[in-house]
Design a protein around this motif. Sequence first.
Motif, mmCIF file in Angstrom:
data_model
loop_
_atom_site.group_PDB
_atom_site.id
_atom_site.type_symbol
_atom_site.label_atom_id
_atom_site.label_comp_id
_atom_site.label_asym_id
_atom_site.label_seq_id
_atom_site.Cartn_x
_atom_site.Cartn_y
_atom_site.Cartn_z
ATOM 1 N N MET A 22 21.715 -0.933 -36.684
ATOM 2 C CA MET A 22 22.783 -1.096 -37.639
ATOM 3 C C MET A 22 23.618 0.178 -37.693
ATOM 4 O O MET A 22 23.086 1.280 -37.775
ATOM 5 C CB MET A 22 22.202 -1.383 -39.033
ATOM 6 N N ILE A 23 24.905 0.020 -37.665
ATOM 7 C CA ILE A 23 25.814 1.148 -37.825
ATOM 8 C C ILE A 23 26.009 1.369 -39.321
ATOM 9 O O ILE A 23 26.365 0.448 -40.047
ATOM 10 C CB ILE A 23 27.163 0.878 -37.130
ATOM 11 N N LEU A 24 25.741 2.584 -39.760
ATOM 12 C CA LEU A 24 25.831 2.889 -41.190
ATOM 13 C C LEU A 24 27.264 3.113 -41.637
ATOM 14 O O LEU A 24 28.049 3.765 -40.940
ATOM 15 C CB LEU A 24 25.029 4.145 -41.504
ATOM 16 N N HIS A 25 27.556 2.605 -42.811
ATOM 17 C CA HIS A 25 28.847 2.830 -43.457
ATOM 18 C C HIS A 25 28.599 3.218 -44.899
ATOM 19 O O HIS A 25 27.726 2.644 -45.561
ATOM 20 C CB HIS A 25 29.699 1.559 -43.459
ATOM 21 N N VAL A 26 29.373 4.166 -45.402
ATOM 22 C CA VAL A 26 29.367 4.476 -46.822
ATOM 23 C C VAL A 26 30.265 3.448 -47.490
ATOM 24 O O VAL A 26 31.434 3.305 -47.134
ATOM 25 C CB VAL A 26 29.875 5.911 -47.093
ATOM 26 N N PHE A 33 25.225 2.722 -49.363
ATOM 27 C CA PHE A 33 25.430 2.387 -47.958
ATOM 28 C C PHE A 33 25.394 0.880 -47.725
ATOM 29 O O PHE A 33 24.895 0.119 -48.557
ATOM 30 C CB PHE A 33 24.347 3.070 -47.105
ATOM 31 N N ASN A 34 25.876 0.476 -46.555
ATOM 32 C CA ASN A 34 25.943 -0.944 -46.221
ATOM 33 C C ASN A 34 24.585 -1.576 -45.947
ATOM 34 O O ASN A 34 24.495 -2.791 -45.805
ATOM 35 C CB ASN A 34 26.885 -1.180 -45.030
ATOM 36 N N ASP A 35 23.512 -0.785 -45.929
ATOM 37 C CA ASP A 35 22.173 -1.362 -45.766
ATOM 38 C C ASP A 35 21.530 -1.634 -47.128
ATOM 39 O O ASP A 35 20.361 -2.009 -47.201
ATOM 40 C CB ASP A 35 21.273 -0.463 -44.918
ATOM 41 N N GLY A 36 22.288 -1.418 -48.205
ATOM 42 C CA GLY A 36 21.797 -1.682 -49.544
ATOM 43 C C GLY A 36 21.160 -0.495 -50.246
ATOM 44 O O GLY A 36 20.866 -0.563 -51.432
ATOM 45 N N ARG A 37 20.939 0.597 -49.535
ATOM 46 C CA ARG A 37 20.323 1.780 -50.154
ATOM 47 C C ARG A 37 21.368 2.608 -50.894
ATOM 48 O O ARG A 37 22.517 2.688 -50.490
ATOM 49 C CB ARG A 37 19.657 2.662 -49.109
ATOM 50 N N GLY A 38 20.891 3.247 -51.947
ATOM 51 C CA GLY A 38 21.713 4.179 -52.695
ATOM 52 C C GLY A 38 20.906 5.426 -52.978
ATOM 53 O O GLY A 38 19.701 5.344 -53.225
ATOM 54 N N LEU A 80 37.151 5.156 -41.571
ATOM 55 C CA LEU A 80 36.049 5.963 -41.037
ATOM 56 C C LEU A 80 34.698 5.560 -41.611
ATOM 57 O O LEU A 80 33.660 5.943 -41.084
ATOM 58 C CB LEU A 80 36.297 7.450 -41.331
ATOM 59 N N ASP A 81 34.708 4.836 -42.737
ATOM 60 C CA ASP A 81 33.482 4.389 -43.417
ATOM 61 C C ASP A 81 32.592 5.549 -43.835
ATOM 62 O O ASP A 81 31.368 5.465 -43.761
ATOM 63 C CB ASP A 81 32.687 3.407 -42.543
ATOM 64 N N ALA A 117 29.688 12.760 -41.154
ATOM 65 C CA ALA A 117 29.155 11.536 -40.554
ATOM 66 C C ALA A 117 28.282 10.787 -41.555
ATOM 67 O O ALA A 117 27.456 11.404 -42.237
ATOM 68 C CB ALA A 117 28.343 11.870 -39.306
ATOM 69 N N PRO A 118 28.442 9.472 -41.643
ATOM 70 C CA PRO A 118 27.630 8.708 -42.589
ATOM 71 C C PRO A 118 26.133 8.833 -42.319
ATOM 72 O O PRO A 118 25.330 8.825 -43.249
ATOM 73 C CB PRO A 118 28.115 7.267 -42.433
ATOM 74 N N GLU A 119 25.743 8.997 -41.063
ATOM 75 C CA GLU A 119 24.327 9.151 -40.735
ATOM 76 C C GLU A 119 23.763 10.438 -41.332
ATOM 77 O O GLU A 119 22.623 10.474 -41.784
ATOM 78 C CB GLU A 119 24.109 9.146 -39.214
ATOM 79 N N TYR A 120 24.579 11.502 -41.319
ATOM 80 C CA TYR A 120 24.105 12.759 -41.882
ATOM 81 C C TYR A 120 24.017 12.668 -43.403
ATOM 82 O O TYR A 120 23.073 13.177 -44.006
ATOM 83 C CB TYR A 120 24.986 13.923 -41.449
ATOM 84 N N LEU A 121 24.975 12.005 -44.025
ATOM 85 C CA LEU A 121 24.904 11.789 -45.473
ATOM 86 C C LEU A 121 23.656 10.980 -45.830
ATOM 87 O O LEU A 121 22.974 11.269 -46.808
ATOM 88 C CB LEU A 121 26.157 11.071 -45.968
ATOM 89 N N TYR A 122 23.357 9.990 -44.996
ATOM 90 C CA TYR A 122 22.169 9.152 -45.193
ATOM 91 C C TYR A 122 20.911 10.009 -45.099
ATOM 92 O O TYR A 122 20.006 9.910 -45.930
ATOM 93 C CB TYR A 122 22.178 8.063 -44.124
#
Length: 95
Positions: free
Chosen positions: A1-5, A20-25, A56-57, A68-73
């Motif tokens: 899955m590509i992560l998006h904020v 995030f788009n995977d439902g996590r906060g 950019l999501d 990068a959203p992955e780094y924020l995650y």
Amino acid sequence: MILHVKKAKYFSDYKIELFFNDGRGGVADLSNILHGVFEPLRDKSLFSQFRVDEELDTVTWANGADIAPEYLYFLAFKDEPDLQEQFKKWGYVKG
């Protein structure tokens, strides 16, 4: 899955509450990355004026900075045991 904020809110100091788009906060503390190109964001009034760029999501600032959203995650969930393998794949955790 590509992560998006999907949503972000100023939390406190240099922390942002992220969804995030995977439902996590969770809350990401960015205080340790505010050097180099991110140095201007040490000004809390500037730091708190981020937005979620829909193209950019991820979180962006008016000065052109983005993370990068992955780094924020990673910053938000770095202590989650079930995510450690993913963080290793991304190169944020040594393994």
